[in-house]
Design a protein around this motif. Structure first.
Motif, short mmCIF file in Angstrom:
data_model
loop_
_atom_site.label_atom_id
_atom_site.label_comp_id
_atom_site.label_asym_id
_atom_site.label_seq_id
_atom_site.Cartn_x
_atom_site.Cartn_y
_atom_site.Cartn_z
N PHE A 46 0.83 -1.20 0.00
CA PHE A 46 0.00 0.00 0.00
C PHE A 46 0.86 1.25 0.00
N PRO A 47 0.40 2.33 -0.62
CA PRO A 47 -0.89 2.46 -1.30
C PRO A 47 -0.89 1.64 -2.58
N ALA A 48 -2.05 1.16 -2.98
CA ALA A 48 -2.16 0.28 -4.14
C ALA A 48 -3.38 0.64 -4.98
N VAL A 49 -3.30 0.27 -6.25
CA VAL A 49 -4.44 0.39 -7.17
C VAL A 49 -4.89 -1.02 -7.47
N GLY A 50 -6.19 -1.27 -7.39
CA GLY A 50 -6.72 -2.60 -7.65
C GLY A 50 -6.74 -2.95 -9.12
N GLY A 51 -7.00 -4.22 -9.39
CA GLY A 51 -7.16 -4.68 -10.76
C GLY A 51 -5.93 -5.36 -11.33
N ASN A 52 -6.17 -6.44 -12.09
CA ASN A 52 -5.08 -7.21 -12.69
C ASN A 52 -5.17 -7.30 -14.21
N GLU A 53 -6.36 -7.14 -14.77
CA GLU A 53 -6.52 -7.27 -16.21
C GLU A 53 -7.04 -5.97 -16.79
N CYS A 54 -6.76 -5.79 -18.10
CA CYS A 54 -7.28 -4.61 -18.79
C CYS A 54 -7.01 -4.73 -20.29
N VAL A 55 -7.66 -3.85 -21.03
CA VAL A 55 -7.31 -3.55 -22.40
C VAL A 55 -6.93 -2.08 -22.38
N ALA A 56 -5.78 -1.76 -22.95
CA ALA A 56 -5.30 -0.39 -22.90
C ALA A 56 -4.80 0.07 -24.27
N GLU A 57 -4.82 1.37 -24.46
CA GLU A 57 -4.29 1.98 -25.68
C GLU A 57 -2.99 2.68 -25.36
N VAL A 58 -1.97 2.45 -26.15
CA VAL A 58 -0.68 3.12 -25.95
C VAL A 58 -0.85 4.60 -26.30
N ILE A 59 -0.43 5.46 -25.38
CA ILE A 59 -0.47 6.90 -25.60
C ILE A 59 0.89 7.38 -26.09
N CYS A 60 1.95 6.99 -25.39
CA CYS A 60 3.31 7.31 -25.82
C CYS A 60 4.29 6.36 -25.13
N VAL A 61 5.50 6.30 -25.65
CA VAL A 61 6.48 5.34 -25.15
C VAL A 61 7.79 6.05 -24.81
N GLY A 62 8.59 5.40 -23.95
CA GLY A 62 9.90 5.91 -23.60
C GLY A 62 10.89 5.75 -24.74
N ASP A 63 12.05 6.40 -24.61
CA ASP A 63 13.05 6.44 -25.67
C ASP A 63 13.58 5.06 -26.07
N ASN A 64 13.60 4.10 -25.16
CA ASN A 64 14.19 2.78 -25.44
C ASN A 64 13.15 1.73 -25.83
N VAL A 65 11.92 2.13 -26.06
CA VAL A 65 10.86 1.17 -26.41
C VAL A 65 10.77 1.02 -27.92
N SER A 66 10.83 -0.23 -28.37
CA SER A 66 10.60 -0.52 -29.78
C SER A 66 9.48 -1.56 -29.86
N GLY A 67 8.76 -1.57 -30.96
CA GLY A 67 7.69 -2.53 -31.14
C GLY A 67 6.34 -2.09 -30.62
N LEU A 68 6.28 -0.95 -29.96
CA LEU A 68 5.02 -0.37 -29.51
C LEU A 68 4.98 1.09 -29.92
N GLU A 69 3.80 1.54 -30.32
CA GLU A 69 3.65 2.94 -30.69
C GLU A 69 2.26 3.42 -30.33
N ALA A 70 2.10 4.73 -30.31
CA ALA A 70 0.82 5.33 -29.94
C ALA A 70 -0.30 4.78 -30.82
N GLY A 71 -1.43 4.49 -30.19
CA GLY A 71 -2.61 3.99 -30.88
C GLY A 71 -2.75 2.48 -30.85
N GLN A 72 -1.68 1.74 -30.56
CA GLN A 72 -1.78 0.29 -30.49
C GLN A 72 -2.47 -0.13 -29.20
N HIS A 73 -3.10 -1.29 -29.23
CA HIS A 73 -3.77 -1.83 -28.04
C HIS A 73 -2.91 -2.91 -27.40
N VAL A 74 -2.92 -2.94 -26.08
CA VAL A 74 -2.10 -3.89 -25.32
C VAL A 74 -2.92 -4.48 -24.18
N ILE A 75 -2.46 -5.62 -23.68
CA ILE A 75 -2.99 -6.23 -22.47
C ILE A 75 -1.80 -6.53 -21.55
#
Length: 103
Positions: A46-75
Motif C-alpha cells: 500500500f498504497p495500491a491500485v486494484g485490478g489485474n486485467e485490462c485492455v489499454a491503448e498506448v499513448i506514448c512510449v519511452g526512448d528505449n521502447v521498440s515494437g510499440l507505438e501510440a494507438g496500439q492496443h495492449v494487455i
C-alpha cells in the motif's frame, strides 16, 4: 487502516522502457474482491491500485521502447499492475501488443 478512496494523481512522461497507456476496459473479478478484503494469498503493498486485467491503448512510449507505438492496443502480461485507473505507466515487458484486426 484508512478505507479505500479515490485519489487523483498526475503521471510523468514515460522514460527508458516505460509505456504510458490509457485504460479502455478493466474487469472486476472475484480474486480482485478477495484481494481488497485481504483474503487473497497475494497481498499488495500500500498504497495500491486494484485490478489485474485490462485492455489499454498506448499513448506514448519511452526512448528505449521498440515494437510499440501510440494507438496500439495492449494487455498486461503481469499481475498486480493496478488496472483500475484511467492511465498508467508500465514497463514494455509487462505488456503484450495484439493485432488491430482483433479490435
Amino acid at each position: 487502516m484508512e478505507p479505500p478512496h479515490l485519489v487523483e494523481d498526475t503521471l510523468p512522461d514515460p522514460k527508458d522502457n516505460q509505456v504510458l497507456v490509457k485504460i479502455l476496459a478493466a474487469p472486476i473479478n472475484p480474486a480482485d474482491m478477495n484481494t481488497i478484503q485481504g483474503k487473497y494469498p497475494v497481498k499488495p503493498k500500500f498504497p495500491a491500485v486494484g485490478g489485474n486485467e485490462c485492455v489499454a491503448e498506448v499513448i506514448c512510449v519511452g526512448d528505449n521502447v521498440s515494437g510499440l507505438e501510440a494507438g496500439q492496443h495492449v494487455i498486461p502480461l503481469a499481475t498486480g499492475l493496478g488496472t483500475w485507473t484511467t492511465h498508467a505507466i508500465y514497463n514494455k515487458d509487462q505488456l503484450l501488443r495484439y493485432p488491430k484486426k482483433w479490435v
